[in-house]
Design a protein around this motif. Structure first.
Motif, PDB file in Angstrom:
ATOM      1  N   GLY A 126       0.799  -1.212   0.000  1.00 38.49           N
ATOM      2  CA  GLY A 126       0.000   0.000   0.000  1.00 38.49           C
ATOM      3  C   GLY A 126       0.831   1.261   0.000  1.00 38.49           C
ATOM      4  N   SER A 127       2.141   1.117   0.267  1.00 39.23           N
ATOM      5  CA  SER A 127       3.033   2.272   0.259  1.00 39.23           C
ATOM      6  C   SER A 127       4.144   2.052  -0.759  1.00 39.23           C
ATOM      7  CB  SER A 127       3.679   2.459   1.631  1.00 39.23           C
ATOM      8  OG  SER A 127       4.846   3.265   1.517  1.00 39.23           O
ATOM      9  N   PRO A 128       4.363   3.039  -1.643  1.00 36.29           N
ATOM     10  CA  PRO A 128       5.465   2.880  -2.585  1.00 36.29           C
ATOM     11  C   PRO A 128       6.828   3.008  -1.897  1.00 36.29           C
ATOM     12  CG  PRO A 128       4.428   5.037  -2.855  1.00 36.29           C
ATOM     13  CD  PRO A 128       3.619   4.284  -1.846  1.00 36.29           C
ATOM     14  N   THR A 184       2.706   7.716   3.482  1.00 35.15           N
ATOM     15  CA  THR A 184       2.984   7.221   2.127  1.00 35.15           C
ATOM     16  C   THR A 184       2.063   6.067   1.725  1.00 35.15           C
ATOM     17  OG1 THR A 184       4.632   5.573   2.812  1.00 35.15           O
ATOM     18  CG2 THR A 184       5.431   7.831   2.423  1.00 35.15           C
ATOM     19  N   PHE A 185       1.184   5.630   2.642  1.00 34.88           N
ATOM     20  CA  PHE A 185       0.256   4.545   2.292  1.00 34.88           C
ATOM     21  C   PHE A 185      -0.887   5.122   1.454  1.00 34.88           C
ATOM     22  CE2 PHE A 185       2.693   2.377   5.448  1.00 34.88           C
ATOM     23  CZ  PHE A 185       2.644   1.049   5.063  1.00 34.88           C
ATOM     24  N   ARG A 192      -5.439  -1.949   4.342  1.00 36.14           N
ATOM     25  CA  ARG A 192      -6.506  -2.424   5.235  1.00 36.14           C
ATOM     26  C   ARG A 192      -6.763  -3.915   5.035  1.00 36.14           C
ATOM     27  NH1 ARG A 192      -9.651   2.445   3.637  1.00 36.14           N
ATOM     28  NH2 ARG A 192      -9.057   4.053   5.148  1.00 36.14           N
ATOM     29  N   LEU A 193      -6.637  -4.358   3.790  1.00 42.81           N
ATOM     30  CA  LEU A 193      -6.801  -5.791   3.526  1.00 42.81           C
ATOM     31  C   LEU A 193      -5.755  -6.591   4.284  1.00 42.81           C
ATOM     32  CD1 LEU A 193      -7.529  -6.144  -0.310  1.00 42.81           C
ATOM     33  CD2 LEU A 193      -8.921  -7.016   1.583  1.00 42.81           C
ATOM     34  N   ALA A 194      -4.510  -6.088   4.248  1.00 45.63           N
ATOM     35  CA  ALA A 194      -3.420  -6.774   4.952  1.00 45.63           C
ATOM     36  C   ALA A 194      -3.708  -6.788   6.452  1.00 45.63           C
ATOM     37  CB  ALA A 194      -2.088  -6.073   4.667  1.00 45.63           C
ATOM     38  N   LEU A 195      -4.139  -5.650   6.975  1.00 42.84           N
ATOM     39  CA  LEU A 195      -4.428  -5.572   8.411  1.00 42.84           C
ATOM     40  C   LEU A 195      -5.541  -6.554   8.787  1.00 42.84           C
ATOM     41  CD1 LEU A 195      -3.995  -4.251  11.148  1.00 42.84           C
ATOM     42  CD2 LEU A 195      -5.601  -2.447  10.477  1.00 42.84           C
ATOM     43  N   GLY A 196      -6.554  -6.636   7.937  1.00 37.75           N
ATOM     44  CA  GLY A 196      -7.658  -7.563   8.193  1.00 37.75           C
ATOM     45  C   GLY A 196      -7.179  -9.001   8.253  1.00 37.75           C
ATOM     46  N   ARG A 197      -6.276  -9.348   7.345  1.00 37.81           N
ATOM     47  CA  ARG A 197      -5.735 -10.721   7.343  1.00 37.81           C
ATOM     48  C   ARG A 197      -4.947 -10.997   8.615  1.00 37.81           C
ATOM     49  NH1 ARG A 197      -2.153 -12.552   2.451  1.00 37.81           N
ATOM     50  NH2 ARG A 197      -1.848 -14.350   3.804  1.00 37.81           N
ATOM     51  N   ILE A 198      -4.207  -9.985   9.069  1.00 39.29           N
ATOM     52  CA  ILE A 198      -3.412 -10.148  10.300  1.00 39.29           C
ATOM     53  C   ILE A 198      -4.344 -10.370  11.494  1.00 39.29           C
ATOM     54  CG2 ILE A 198      -1.926  -8.902  11.934  1.00 39.29           C
ATOM     55  CD1 ILE A 198      -0.692  -7.497   9.400  1.00 39.29           C
ATOM     56  N   ILE A 222      -2.564  -4.460  18.225  1.00 43.83           N
ATOM     57  CA  ILE A 222      -2.407  -4.215  16.787  1.00 43.83           C
ATOM     58  C   ILE A 222      -3.451  -3.199  16.299  1.00 43.83           C
ATOM     59  CG2 ILE A 222      -2.578  -5.295  14.499  1.00 43.83           C
ATOM     60  CD1 ILE A 222      -1.478  -7.894  15.909  1.00 43.83           C
ATOM     61  N   ARG A 223      -4.685  -3.364  16.751  1.00 42.56           N
ATOM     62  CA  ARG A 223      -5.734  -2.410  16.358  1.00 42.56           C
ATOM     63  C   ARG A 223      -5.349  -0.983  16.750  1.00 42.56           C
ATOM     64  NH1 ARG A 223     -10.484  -4.918  14.650  1.00 42.56           N
ATOM     65  NH2 ARG A 223     -10.640  -7.065  15.404  1.00 42.56           N
ATOM     66  N   ARG A 224      -4.800  -0.836  17.960  1.00 45.90           N
ATOM     67  CA  ARG A 224      -4.400   0.506  18.417  1.00 45.90           C
ATOM     68  C   ARG A 224      -3.257   1.049  17.567  1.00 45.90           C
ATOM     69  NH1 ARG A 224      -2.805   1.605  24.286  1.00 45.90           N
ATOM     70  NH2 ARG A 224      -2.447   3.628  23.337  1.00 45.90           N
ATOM     71  N   ALA A 225      -2.317   0.177  17.230  1.00 48.23           N
ATOM     72  CA  ALA A 225      -1.154   0.621  16.464  1.00 48.23           C
ATOM     73  C   ALA A 225      -1.536   1.093  15.057  1.00 48.23           C
ATOM     74  CB  ALA A 225      -0.131  -0.515  16.369  1.00 48.23           C
ATOM     75  N   PHE A 226      -2.679   0.573  14.561  1.00 49.54           N
ATOM     76  CA  PHE A 226      -3.097   0.911  13.200  1.00 49.54           C
ATOM     77  C   PHE A 226      -4.327   1.809  13.164  1.00 49.54           C
ATOM     78  CE2 PHE A 226      -0.277  -2.637  12.411  1.00 49.54           C
ATOM     79  CZ  PHE A 226       0.379  -2.245  11.258  1.00 49.54           C
ATOM     80  N   ARG A 227      -4.544   2.558  14.244  1.00 47.73           N
ATOM     81  CA  ARG A 227      -5.692   3.487  14.240  1.00 47.73           C
ATOM     82  C   ARG A 227      -5.581   4.461  13.075  1.00 47.73           C
ATOM     83  NH1 ARG A 227      -5.654   5.443  20.367  1.00 47.73           N
ATOM     84  NH2 ARG A 227      -3.470   5.337  19.775  1.00 47.73           N
ATOM     85  N   TRP A 228      -4.344   4.766  12.673  1.00 47.46           N
ATOM     86  CA  TRP A 228      -4.141   5.716  11.570  1.00 47.46           C
ATOM     87  C   TRP A 228      -4.706   5.207  10.244  1.00 47.46           C
ATOM     88  CZ3 TRP A 228      -1.165   3.823   7.543  1.00 47.46           C
ATOM     89  CH2 TRP A 228      -0.364   2.713   7.818  1.00 47.46           C
ATOM     90  N   LEU A 229      -4.948   3.904  10.189  1.00 49.01           N
ATOM     91  CA  LEU A 229      -5.425   3.308   8.937  1.00 49.01           C
ATOM     92  C   LEU A 229      -6.953   3.177   8.916  1.00 49.01           C
ATOM     93  CD1 LEU A 229      -4.256   2.108   6.332  1.00 49.01           C
ATOM     94  CD2 LEU A 229      -4.069  -0.090   7.502  1.00 49.01           C
TER      95      LEU A 229
END
Ligand SMILES: [Fe+2]
Length: 230
Positions: A126-128, A184-185, A192-198, A222-229
Motif C-alpha cells: 500500500g506504500s510505494p 505514504t500509504f 486495510r486488507l493486509a491488516l484484516g488478514r493479520i 495491533i488495532r491501536r497501532a493501526f488506528r491511523w489506517l
C-alpha cells in the motif's frame, strides 16, 4: 549471560545493540523460531557475537535468515558467513538495494513450503516507500512486526529528538509506524486488507523490533497501532 529470552513455545527473542538511524538511537530485537524439523527461522537478525552464536546453536540448526523489510539487512551478511548453508530471504526491494548479497528467495504474500503451516506471512503493501512482510507463528500465536509497529518507552529519546519521535507517533503512549511512513500509504484499501488478514490470525502475542511488544491481547495492541489506517 543468557541472551535468548523464551517468548512462547519454540520462540525466543534476543535484544541486540542500539543502532543509529539518521542520528536516532534505536533498540533492536530479533526472534528465533524453531520449526518442527528442528531447523531455525531467524527473524530480523541482530549483530551476531560468539556468545549469541553459542546460544543459537544450542537451539537448532540455522536454516533461514529473514529480513522483514528492506531496512533490516545490516547483519545479514555476518549471519550468512557464520551459517553458509542457511537460506537468505529478501523482502521486496532489498535484493536491488544490497546487490552485494546473493539472496536465495524472495518473500511474498504466501509462506514458502519451508515454513508453511507453522508460520503464516503476508506482504503489508500500500506504500510505494516500503513493503514489510508480517509473520505469524501459529504455535505461540505470535505476530511479528518489524517497523510497522514501533513502541519506544517515554524518555527513550531526549531533547529535540524526543519531540520529533513523539510527533512521529512512535513513543509511549502513542505507537505504530513512523508518521512519515504512514503518510505514504496511498493505497489504503490494500493496507486495510493486509491488516484484516493479520487480525484474522487472532494474535495473542506481538513481537516488535523496536520497543515493547505484548504477551497478551495482541489483537487489541495491533488495532491501536493501526488506528491511523481506520
Ligand atoms: Fe527498524
Amino acid at each position: 549471560m543468557t541472551r535468548l529470552l523464551p517468548w512462547g513455545e519454540d520462540l525466543w527473542i534476543v535484544d541486540g545493540p542500539v543502532v543509529n538511524f539518521f542520528g536516532f538511537r534505536y533498540p533492536t530485537r530479533m526472534a528465533a523460531i524453531r520449526l518442527s524439523g528442528g531447523k531455525l527461522f531467524i527473524w530480523s537478525p541482530v549483530r551476531l557475537d560468539g556468545e549469541l552464536k553459542e546460544e543459537i546453536d544450542a537451539l537448532g540448526a540455522v536454516a533461514h535468515l529473514v529480513s522483514p523489510n528492506k531496512l533490516h539487512h545490516l547483519s545479514l551478511r555476518q549471519w550468512k558467513e557464520a551459517y553458509p548453508s542457511a537460506q537468505l530471504h529478501a523482502p521486496p526491494g532489498l535484493a536491488k538495494k544490497r546487490r552485494d548479497i546473493r539472496f536465495d528467495a524472495t518473500l511474498g504474500n504466501e509462506a514458502p513450503s519451508d515454513w508453511a503451516g507453522e508460520i503464516d506471512q503476508l506482504c503489508f503493501g500500500g506504500s510505494p516507500a516500503m513493503a514489510e512482510i508480517v509473520f505469524f507463528h501459529r504455535k505461540s500465536r505470535t505476530a511479528l512486526f518489524c517497523d510497522l509497529i514501533e513502541h519506544l518507552p517515554r524518555g527513550w529519546f531526549t531533547g529535540w529528538r524526543g519531540l520529533v519521535a513523539r510527533l512521529d507517533g512512535i513513543v509511549e503512549p502513542d505507537f505504530g509506524a513512523p508518521r512519515e511512513w504512514r503518510m505514504t500509504f496511498l493505497d489504503r484499501k490494500l493496507a486495510r486488507l493486509a491488516l484484516g488478514r493479520i487480525l484474522d490470525w487472532h494474535p495473542g502475542q506481538v513481537v516488535i523490533a523496536h520497543g515493547d511488544g505484548v504477551r497478551a491481547d495482541g489483537e487489541a495492541f495491533i488495532r491501536r497501532a493501526f488506528r491511523w489506517l481506520a
